[in-house]
Design a protein around this motif. Structure first.
Motif: not given
Length: 119
Positions: A15-40
């Protein structure tokens, strides 16, 4: 070489919450898709959410209405807001990004951040 660093994982009660962040080493303006995956443990890596350069989003059915992906091109960060966490959300969460080089698109991955949902 693009580097992606995830943060924000941890141990949280159902029931709780979290906020995950992904920091890139350079500008992400040029990136196409960006996503989150998970592996249990014992399972294949699965797509959780993706956001295009134009801001369109797509989510796995299992997380719709609970997860929100966002992208801040000015801060070079992609975030994942996770609400109403369930034990099945326990996994290592990875950020990825598609960089469109002139010849081909290369996908970069972070090293992941652990999310554990348990009472």
């Amino acid at each position: 070489q693009v580097q992606l660093v995830e943060s924000g994982g941890g141990l949280v009660q159902p029931g709780g919450s979290l906020r995950l962040s992904c920091a890139a080493s350079q500008s992400i303006f040029v990136f196409n898709d960006m996503g989150w995956y998970r592996q249990a443990p014992g399972k294949q890596r699965e797509l959780v959410a993706v956001i295009t350069n134009g801001g369109r989003t797509n989510y796995a059915d299992s997380v719709k209405d609970r997860f929100t992906i966002s992208r801040d091109n000015a801060k070079n960060i992609v975030s994942l807001q996770i609400n109403n966490l369930k034990p099945d959300d326990t996994a290592v969460y990875y950020c990825n990004a598609d960089y469109p080089y002139p010849i081909s698109t290369i996908t970069y991955w972070g090293r992941g951040t652990q999310v554990t949902v348990s009472s």
